[in-house]
Design a protein around this motif. Sequence first.
Motif: not given
Length: 277
Positions: A51-55, A152-154, A189-193
């Motif tokens: 489940p990845l967002k926003p794309s 564009h990976p997570q 996807y707004g996936a930050w760390n």
Amino acid sequence: MKKDQLLSRRALLTAAAAAGAAGTAGALAAGLGNGPARPPAPAPGPPQGSPLKPSAYRLQPLTGYGAPRAAPRRPPVRSEPILRMTGPGRTMLLTFDDGPHPEYTPQILDTLAKHDVRATFFVCGEMADYNRDLLSRMADEGHVVGNHTWSHPQLTRLTRRRIRSEMERTSEVVEQAYGDPPRWFRAPYGAWNRATFELGSELGMEPLAWTVDTLDWTTPGTGTIVDRVEDGAAPGVVVLSHDAGGNRSQSVRALRRYLPELLDSGYHLTTPRRGRV
């Protein structure tokens, strides 16, 4: 005596020229015999179906990139991305992710130019590499180009080495085509760390997220995109839209409708500046 000196000088010049020619020939021969080493292909992206967002799309990575450049001046390492930007009056930011696309991005640039508005484009290096002319146009027209990784990976699923590669390759293409390295970064996807914040800082980039998500990637209809932008409009807001990654004709049409309305409402559409957070 003068004749002897002249003959001696000619002999020295002849010897020097012969030595130089031999050295040049040797260098050319060495270059032809040893081409540049091919870097390893990037590892596959994150597993499908998560489940990845926003794309929900993936770009296939390309191989081959140059040596990393010297790191620019580092901004502070943040623990979370910037969501809003301050500015005089009713300031808003329009941002577009995943491009540049040869069909949709020029239409967006045309609309922005018509209204004399600047925006921020977070480009994927893979797309930018094939559409460098659009990055040059963005530079000419005063838009800001940010880094949205290469493929564009997570990023939270990747090793630190892969994250750096995704960022560095894109920054390199942007600098070559746009004229300056990117100073802003947005995680897919707004996936930050922590690694994304640290590596972004090392490459001289600030992390910028968004306040209003149009969800235009779901193609909800032009009117719905317009409503989401206008309902979310407020000073400091950062609007997220897309100019690639699928059919973006709705995004193009929506911009044509909401942009003049925002301007008529007194909003100043601008680009991010460091220190205005």
